[in-house]
Design a protein around this motif. Structure first.
Motif, PDB file in Angstrom:
ATOM      1  N   MET A 166      54.748 -43.338 -55.674  1.00 48.12           N
ATOM      2  CA  MET A 166      55.811 -42.628 -54.968  1.00 48.12           C
ATOM      3  C   MET A 166      55.507 -41.132 -54.977  1.00 48.12           C
ATOM      4  O   MET A 166      55.210 -40.565 -56.028  1.00 48.12           O
ATOM      5  CB  MET A 166      57.166 -42.901 -55.609  1.00 48.12           C
ATOM      6  CG  MET A 166      57.578 -44.367 -55.617  1.00 48.12           C
ATOM      7  SD  MET A 166      57.655 -45.103 -53.953  1.00 48.12           S
ATOM      8  CE  MET A 166      59.021 -44.163 -53.236  1.00 48.12           C
ATOM      9  N   ARG A 167      55.580 -40.518 -53.809  1.00 52.41           N
ATOM     10  CA  ARG A 167      55.345 -39.086 -53.699  1.00 52.41           C
ATOM     11  C   ARG A 167      56.521 -38.431 -52.960  1.00 52.41           C
ATOM     12  O   ARG A 167      57.368 -39.102 -52.388  1.00 52.41           O
ATOM     13  CB  ARG A 167      54.029 -38.806 -52.965  1.00 52.41           C
ATOM     14  CG  ARG A 167      52.810 -39.296 -53.753  1.00 52.41           C
ATOM     15  CD  ARG A 167      51.517 -38.937 -53.076  1.00 52.41           C
ATOM     16  NE  ARG A 167      50.370 -39.462 -53.807  1.00 52.41           N
ATOM     17  CZ  ARG A 167      49.121 -39.390 -53.381  1.00 52.41           C
ATOM     18  NH1 ARG A 167      48.848 -38.799 -52.213  1.00 52.41           N
ATOM     19  NH2 ARG A 167      48.135 -39.903 -54.105  1.00 52.41           N
ATOM     20  N   TRP A 168      56.507 -37.109 -52.974  1.00 52.67           N
ATOM     21  CA  TRP A 168      57.610 -36.359 -52.373  1.00 52.67           C
ATOM     22  C   TRP A 168      57.157 -35.672 -51.088  1.00 52.67           C
ATOM     23  O   TRP A 168      56.008 -35.260 -50.953  1.00 52.67           O
ATOM     24  CB  TRP A 168      58.130 -35.302 -53.353  1.00 52.67           C
ATOM     25  CG  TRP A 168      58.860 -35.876 -54.530  1.00 52.67           C
ATOM     26  CD1 TRP A 168      58.342 -36.194 -55.746  1.00 52.67           C
ATOM     27  CD2 TRP A 168      60.248 -36.187 -54.597  1.00 52.67           C
ATOM     28  NE1 TRP A 168      59.311 -36.699 -56.576  1.00 52.67           N
ATOM     29  CE2 TRP A 168      60.509 -36.701 -55.896  1.00 52.67           C
ATOM     30  CE3 TRP A 168      61.319 -36.090 -53.699  1.00 52.67           C
ATOM     31  CZ2 TRP A 168      61.763 -37.103 -56.313  1.00 52.67           C
ATOM     32  CZ3 TRP A 168      62.575 -36.493 -54.107  1.00 52.67           C
ATOM     33  CH2 TRP A 168      62.794 -37.000 -55.397  1.00 52.67           C
ATOM     34  N   TRP A 178      64.067 -32.960 -49.474  1.00 56.16           N
ATOM     35  CA  TRP A 178      63.041 -33.713 -50.174  1.00 56.16           C
ATOM     36  C   TRP A 178      63.397 -35.196 -50.229  1.00 56.16           C
ATOM     37  O   TRP A 178      64.540 -35.556 -50.447  1.00 56.16           O
ATOM     38  CB  TRP A 178      62.857 -33.178 -51.596  1.00 56.16           C
ATOM     39  CG  TRP A 178      62.177 -31.845 -51.644  1.00 56.16           C
ATOM     40  CD1 TRP A 178      62.750 -30.638 -51.863  1.00 56.16           C
ATOM     41  CD2 TRP A 178      60.781 -31.604 -51.452  1.00 56.16           C
ATOM     42  NE1 TRP A 178      61.817 -29.637 -51.825  1.00 56.16           N
ATOM     43  CE2 TRP A 178      60.577 -30.196 -51.578  1.00 56.16           C
ATOM     44  CE3 TRP A 178      59.670 -32.413 -51.198  1.00 56.16           C
ATOM     45  CZ2 TRP A 178      59.335 -29.606 -51.446  1.00 56.16           C
ATOM     46  CZ3 TRP A 178      58.429 -31.814 -51.072  1.00 56.16           C
ATOM     47  CH2 TRP A 178      58.259 -30.436 -51.196  1.00 56.16           C
ATOM     48  N   GLU A 179      62.373 -36.029 -50.009  1.00 56.72           N
ATOM     49  CA  GLU A 179      62.543 -37.468 -50.113  1.00 56.72           C
ATOM     50  C   GLU A 179      61.284 -38.081 -50.709  1.00 56.72           C
ATOM     51  O   GLU A 179      60.198 -37.514 -50.606  1.00 56.72           O
ATOM     52  CB  GLU A 179      62.797 -38.089 -48.736  1.00 56.72           C
ATOM     53  CG  GLU A 179      61.603 -37.978 -47.793  1.00 56.72           C
ATOM     54  CD  GLU A 179      61.818 -38.710 -46.488  1.00 56.72           C
ATOM     55  OE1 GLU A 179      62.899 -39.303 -46.312  1.00 56.72           O
ATOM     56  OE2 GLU A 179      60.886 -38.694 -45.647  1.00 56.72           O
ATOM     57  N   GLN A 180      61.431 -39.218 -51.350  1.00 51.65           N
ATOM     58  CA  GLN A 180      60.286 -39.930 -51.894  1.00 51.65           C
ATOM     59  C   GLN A 180      59.783 -40.947 -50.879  1.00 51.65           C
ATOM     60  O   GLN A 180      60.567 -41.518 -50.118  1.00 51.65           O
ATOM     61  CB  GLN A 180      60.658 -40.639 -53.191  1.00 51.65           C
ATOM     62  CG  GLN A 180      60.688 -39.730 -54.421  1.00 51.65           C
ATOM     63  CD  GLN A 180      60.789 -40.518 -55.705  1.00 51.65           C
ATOM     64  OE1 GLN A 180      61.712 -41.310 -55.877  1.00 51.65           O
ATOM     65  NE2 GLN A 180      59.851 -40.306 -56.612  1.00 51.65           N
TER      66      GLN A 180
END
Length: 225
Positions: free
Chosen positions: A106-108, A116-118
């Motif tokens: 999981m990255r941002w 911001w979202e994953q």
């Protein structure tokens, strides 16, 4: 027919001893759902399966099929005749090394509203650092016999584009110190003990003493190289 059904049907058509054990192994791995890369090609669920079939279709299209043999020609000159089962084995198993090779992380990132979202991405998690083509050869050989031609074709399917050899070596050496020590021993024997005519004699091995200084005139009299 689904990609998975076609893949299995092609493998079974080779009637290679041990092929059912190989298929059973693949069923227990992520081969049929894994991507073919993290982001470069076929980087989606099932991408590895699709890529393997694509390679088969491309390889089969490069030759002329006559019965159970495929002939390869260039400019009207016959180069080789390859059994159809070899075409199937090489194409479908060339990336066998990518089994259980990828993981999801999981990255941002910022969305359309600048918030911001994953999001999930594929990442490499190489638990068996044995190289690329050579790992595919090793894994396939656990279940079926590969001809020498098949081994070479799978090993070198990336040509000269393998950029991760050093990284793989370092990972293998970290995982198994014997890798490093074996490499060191090989280099030591090659560099310090051997010549092209035999082993060095003890007196030929450098013992830590500096050679006697030479008369400068000797250099002046030396013939130019």
């Amino acid at each position: 027919m689904t990609n998975k059904e076609r893949f299995i049907e092609l493998l079974r058509s080779t009637k290679r001893e041990g092929i059912e054990k190989l298929i059973d192994f693949l069923e227990k791995t992520d081969f049929f759902t894994a991507p073919a890369s993290t982001r470069f090609h076929s980087s989606y669920e099932g991408g590895l399966l699709q890529h393997s079939l694509n390679v088969y279709d491309c390889l089969a299209g490069l030759g002329t099929t006559t019965g159970d043999v495929q002939e390869f020609q260039t400019a009207g000159m016959r180069l080789d005749s390859i059994p159809q089962e070899s075409i199937i084995i090489v194409a479908l198993l060339h990336d066998l090394c990518k089994v259980n090779f990828y993981a999801t992380e999981m990255r941002w990132r910022k969305d359309a509203n600048n918030k911001w979202e994953q999001y999930p991405v594929y990442a490499v998690n190489d638990r068996n650092p044995y190289g690329h083509g050579e790992k595919s050869v090793m894994m396939a050989s656990e279940f079926i016999h590969l001809t020498m031609e098949e081994r070479y074709a799978i090993r070198w399917h990336m040509g000269m584009s393998e950029a991760n050899i050093i990284q793989t070596y370092c990972q293998a050496a970290e995982k198994y110190p014997l890798v490093l020590f074996t490499h060191m021993a090989d280099q030591m024997a090659t560099s310090y003990l051997e010549t092209n005519t035999g082993n060095k004699k003890p007196e030929d091995v450098y013992l830590g003493t500096e050679p006697a200084a030479q008369n400068p005139e000797e250099f002046a009299e030396a013939e130019p190289i």
